[in-house]
Design a protein around this motif. Sequence first.
Motif, PDB file in Angstrom:
ATOM      1  N   ASP A  50       0.819  -1.203   0.000  1.00 41.55           N
ATOM      2  CA  ASP A  50       0.000   0.000   0.000  1.00 41.55           C
ATOM      3  C   ASP A  50       0.861   1.264   0.000  1.00 41.55           C
ATOM      4  OD1 ASP A  50      -2.162  -1.687   0.010  1.00 41.55           O
ATOM      5  OD2 ASP A  50      -2.617  -1.408   2.140  1.00 41.55           O
ATOM      6  N   LEU A  51       1.968   1.238   0.745  1.00 42.44           N
ATOM      7  CA  LEU A  51       2.880   2.376   0.771  1.00 42.44           C
ATOM      8  C   LEU A  51       3.491   2.616  -0.616  1.00 42.44           C
ATOM      9  CD1 LEU A  51       4.370   4.562   2.396  1.00 42.44           C
ATOM     10  CD2 LEU A  51       6.137   2.841   2.862  1.00 42.44           C
ATOM     11  N   ILE A  52       3.919   1.551  -1.264  1.00 40.00           N
ATOM     12  CA  ILE A  52       4.475   1.665  -2.619  1.00 40.00           C
ATOM     13  C   ILE A  52       3.443   2.263  -3.561  1.00 40.00           C
ATOM     14  CG2 ILE A  52       5.255   0.337  -4.636  1.00 40.00           C
ATOM     15  CD1 ILE A  52       6.576  -1.615  -2.557  1.00 40.00           C
ATOM     16  N   LEU A  53       2.191   1.784  -3.478  1.00 39.83           N
ATOM     17  CA  LEU A  53       1.133   2.310  -4.342  1.00 39.83           C
ATOM     18  C   LEU A  53       0.838   3.775  -4.023  1.00 39.83           C
ATOM     19  CD1 LEU A  53      -1.271  -0.756  -4.430  1.00 39.83           C
ATOM     20  CD2 LEU A  53       0.212   0.079  -6.269  1.00 39.83           C
ATOM     21  N   ASP A  54       0.878   4.153  -2.748  1.00 39.00           N
ATOM     22  CA  ASP A  54       0.660   5.554  -2.373  1.00 39.00           C
ATOM     23  C   ASP A  54       1.744   6.455  -2.945  1.00 39.00           C
ATOM     24  OD1 ASP A  54      -1.618   4.940  -0.946  1.00 39.00           O
ATOM     25  OD2 ASP A  54      -0.637   5.012   1.021  1.00 39.00           O
ATOM     26  N   ILE A  55       2.981   5.994  -2.903  1.00 33.70           N
ATOM     27  CA  ILE A  55       4.106   6.809  -3.366  1.00 33.70           C
ATOM     28  C   ILE A  55       4.164   6.878  -4.889  1.00 33.70           C
ATOM     29  CG2 ILE A  55       6.639   6.937  -3.475  1.00 33.70           C
ATOM     30  CD1 ILE A  55       6.609   5.833  -0.563  1.00 33.70           C
ATOM     31  N   TYR A  56       4.028   5.727  -5.552  1.00 27.42           N
ATOM     32  CA  TYR A  56       4.206   5.677  -7.006  1.00 27.42           C
ATOM     33  C   TYR A  56       2.920   5.876  -7.785  1.00 27.42           C
ATOM     34  CZ  TYR A  56       9.066   4.373  -6.510  1.00 27.42           C
ATOM     35  OH  TYR A  56      10.401   4.389  -6.208  1.00 27.42           O
ATOM     36  N   GLY A  57       1.771   5.708  -7.142  1.00 25.31           N
ATOM     37  CA  GLY A  57       0.488   5.947  -7.808  1.00 25.31           C
ATOM     38  C   GLY A  57       0.333   5.152  -9.086  1.00 25.31           C
ATOM     39  N   ALA A  58      -0.073   5.839 -10.145  1.00 22.09           N
ATOM     40  CA  ALA A  58      -0.338   5.187 -11.434  1.00 22.09           C
ATOM     41  C   ALA A  58       0.928   4.646 -12.090  1.00 22.09           C
ATOM     42  CB  ALA A  58      -1.041   6.161 -12.386  1.00 22.09           C
TER      43      ALA A  58
END
Length: 123
Positions: A50-58
Amino acid sequence: MGITPYIPTQPWPPWGTFPSSLVVQTGSLLPTDPPEAPRILVPRDTAWRDLILDIYGARARLASRYAIRKEPHVFHRAGLEQAFSSLPKGYTLCRIEESLYHKCLAEDWSRDLVSQFPTYDAY
């Protein structure tokens, strides 16, 4: 906890225990590489994911990988034969032929079964 670089000529893992998370830089690894150079981030759990997705987004793309044991003597033929004999009537166990290869590529859950091969002929 610092980041310990892994140099391919060292035995795996070089620090003695397996890491809890991993970043793989693809490409040249030169200090001049742009910050957007491709990276593979392997989270240790859903919080890291989830942290990776929050930081890198799309820019992040999730992918699933499945481990297959390669050690000798871990394949149990009797277990496979038992699974085969317990298939419900109407089901068939067969090799992945070309039409199935393309169907595997079309579905998220089955893509990894054949994705290591660029073409059916290579498979």
